[in-house]
Design a protein around this motif. Structure first.
Motif, PDB file in Angstrom:
ATOM      1  N   ILE A  37       0.825  -1.206   0.000  1.00 17.84           N
ATOM      2  CA  ILE A  37       0.000   0.000   0.000  1.00 17.84           C
ATOM      3  C   ILE A  37       0.861   1.259   0.000  1.00 17.84           C
ATOM      4  O   ILE A  37       0.621   2.212  -0.747  1.00 17.84           O
ATOM      5  N   GLY A  38       1.903   1.247   0.849  1.00 19.83           N
ATOM      6  CA  GLY A  38       2.796   2.401   0.907  1.00 19.83           C
ATOM      7  C   GLY A  38       3.526   2.617  -0.400  1.00 19.83           C
ATOM      8  O   GLY A  38       3.733   3.766  -0.822  1.00 19.83           O
ATOM      9  N   GLY A  39       3.914   1.523  -1.059  1.00 18.63           N
ATOM     10  CA  GLY A  39       4.580   1.642  -2.356  1.00 18.63           C
ATOM     11  C   GLY A  39       3.673   2.260  -3.398  1.00 18.63           C
ATOM     12  O   GLY A  39       4.108   3.109  -4.195  1.00 18.63           O
ATOM     13  N   LEU A  40       2.412   1.846  -3.400  1.00 15.91           N
ATOM     14  CA  LEU A  40       1.442   2.398  -4.355  1.00 15.91           C
ATOM     15  C   LEU A  40       1.207   3.879  -4.099  1.00 15.91           C
ATOM     16  O   LEU A  40       1.229   4.699  -5.032  1.00 15.91           O
ATOM     17  N   ILE A  41       1.006   4.225  -2.829  1.00 15.70           N
ATOM     18  CA  ILE A  41       0.739   5.628  -2.490  1.00 15.70           C
ATOM     19  C   ILE A  41       1.954   6.501  -2.794  1.00 15.70           C
ATOM     20  O   ILE A  41       1.836   7.587  -3.366  1.00 15.70           O
ATOM     21  N   GLY A  42       3.145   6.010  -2.411  1.00 14.68           N
ATOM     22  CA  GLY A  42       4.363   6.773  -2.658  1.00 14.68           C
ATOM     23  C   GLY A  42       4.600   7.014  -4.144  1.00 14.68           C
ATOM     24  O   GLY A  42       5.003   8.111  -4.557  1.00 14.68           O
ATOM     25  N   THR A  43       4.327   5.997  -4.952  1.00 10.76           N
ATOM     26  CA  THR A  43       4.510   6.125  -6.401  1.00 10.76           C
ATOM     27  C   THR A  43       3.501   7.089  -7.006  1.00 10.76           C
ATOM     28  O   THR A  43       3.849   7.916  -7.870  1.00 10.76           O
ATOM     29  N   LEU A  44       2.265   7.022  -6.546  1.00 10.57           N
ATOM     30  CA  LEU A  44       1.229   7.934  -7.060  1.00 10.57           C
ATOM     31  C   LEU A  44       1.535   9.381  -6.681  1.00 10.57           C
ATOM     32  O   LEU A  44       1.328  10.296  -7.480  1.00 10.57           O
ATOM     33  N   ARG A  45       2.058   9.567  -5.478  1.00 12.58           N
ATOM     34  CA  ARG A  45       2.426  10.929  -5.066  1.00 12.58           C
ATOM     35  C   ARG A  45       3.614  11.436  -5.881  1.00 12.58           C
ATOM     36  O   ARG A  45       3.666  12.615  -6.238  1.00 12.58           O
ATOM     37  N   TYR A  46       4.542  10.552  -6.174  1.00 10.96           N
ATOM     38  CA  TYR A  46       5.714  10.920  -6.973  1.00 10.96           C
ATOM     39  C   TYR A  46       5.281  11.336  -8.380  1.00 10.96           C
ATOM     40  O   TYR A  46       5.848  12.265  -8.970  1.00 10.96           O
ATOM     41  N   ALA A  47       4.276  10.644  -8.915  1.00  9.99           N
ATOM     42  CA  ALA A  47       3.804  10.931 -10.274  1.00  9.99           C
ATOM     43  C   ALA A  47       3.065  12.264 -10.364  1.00  9.99           C
ATOM     44  O   ALA A  47       2.829  12.770 -11.468  1.00  9.99           O
ATOM     45  N   ARG A  48       2.700  12.824  -9.201  1.00 10.12           N
ATOM     46  CA  ARG A  48       2.022  14.123  -9.159  1.00 10.12           C
ATOM     47  C   ARG A  48       0.792  14.162 -10.053  1.00 10.12           C
ATOM     48  O   ARG A  48       0.632  15.053 -10.903  1.00 10.12           O
ATOM     49  N   ILE A  49      -0.079  13.202  -9.847  1.00  7.95           N
ATOM     50  CA  ILE A  49      -1.332  13.152 -10.601  1.00  7.95           C
ATOM     51  C   ILE A  49      -2.289  14.207 -10.037  1.00  7.95           C
ATOM     52  O   ILE A  49      -2.498  14.254  -8.821  1.00  7.95           O
ATOM     53  N   PRO A  50      -2.847  15.047 -10.882  1.00 13.80           N
ATOM     54  CA  PRO A  50      -3.769  16.082 -10.397  1.00 13.80           C
ATOM     55  C   PRO A  50      -4.886  15.481  -9.545  1.00 13.80           C
ATOM     56  O   PRO A  50      -5.416  14.414  -9.859  1.00 13.80           O
ATOM     57  N   VAL A  51      -5.234  16.164  -8.487  1.00 11.91           N
ATOM     58  CA  VAL A  51      -6.283  15.795  -7.539  1.00 11.91           C
ATOM     59  C   VAL A  51      -5.854  14.592  -6.692  1.00 11.91           C
ATOM     60  O   VAL A  51      -5.886  14.640  -5.458  1.00 11.91           O
TER      61      VAL A  51
END
Length: 220
Positions: free
Chosen positions: A40-54
């Motif tokens: 879960i942390g890996g998924l969240i960290g990667t999504l935050r890194y990708a800077r997806i709007p919203v």
């Protein structure tokens, strides 16, 4: 001889078996929480890194909120508050859920920081060579970042193993809980029990810390 009497009374085969049963629960809860929080942390960290709007800002708000809450509060909330809205969990499940939520937030920040430590030029180089953003992340950025993340991730896992003892507040039958049952029988049992509890925690955590140190050396 009077000083040694509590030790001989506590250090029996039955008591050791009882403590090992509790330690088994500790390791089980820690192991499941480690696996879930890493995913879960890996998924969240990667999504935050990708800077997806919203998505990224919302995840950032959730992560920062959880990181700034005491783990004990999250454990209480999971076991005592969630049933008020119809979400009931038995003790072990509640402990795993609380630890997973807290550690996922902590690990996501480690993973995001690890990804950010890789030079941005490598993303541009990957894209210019024909790779998609996902492929660049998977084959170029992530492998390098993981090598840098491993030591702090292992250190976080050590903290998680120690944090399982907080679940004693909801009567999780772990090592600390079983130790309390033994020393509650007689006041003089407190020191002998605490010594063996400390040794059992120390052995596992020290072994993990040695792994973390070795990995840190390899990174230098």
């Amino acid at each position: 001889m009077d000083f040694l009497a509590p030790f001989t009374e506590v250090y029996t085969l039955d008591n050791f078996k009882f403590l090992l049963e509790g330690f088994g629960v500790t390791l089980k809860v820690a192991a499941i929480s480690i696996v879930l929080s890493f995913v879960i942390g890996g998924l969240i960290g990667t999504l935050r890194y990708a800077r997806i709007p919203v998505v990224s800002p919302v995840l950032a708000f959730i992560v920062e909120t959880i990181r700034n809450l005491p783990l004990l509060l999250i454990i209480f909330f999971t076991y005592f508050a969630l049933p008020e809205i119809g979400i009931e969990m038995e003790i072990t499940t509640a402990a795993i859920a609380a630890l997973t939520v807290f550690e996922s937030a902590m690990l996501s920040e480690i993973i995001r920081s690890g990804l950010n430590s890789i030079e941005k030029g490598q993303i541009e180089a990957g894209r210019s060579s024909g790779l998609t953003y996902i492929q660049t992340l998977r084959y170029i950025i992530m492998p390098q970042a993981l090598r840098r993340m491993v030591p702090p991730i292992v250190s976080q896992f050590i903290s998680l193993l120690k944090d399982t003892s907080l679940a004693v507040v909801i009567a999780l039958p772990d090592l600390l809980h079983n130790g309390q049952i033994i020393y509650a029988q007689k006041g003089s049992y407190v020191i002998p029990v605490f010594i063996i509890l400390a040794l059992m925690y120390f052995i596992v955590n020290y072994a993990l810390s040695l792994i973390a140190r070795r990995l840190e050396v390899k990174q230098t």
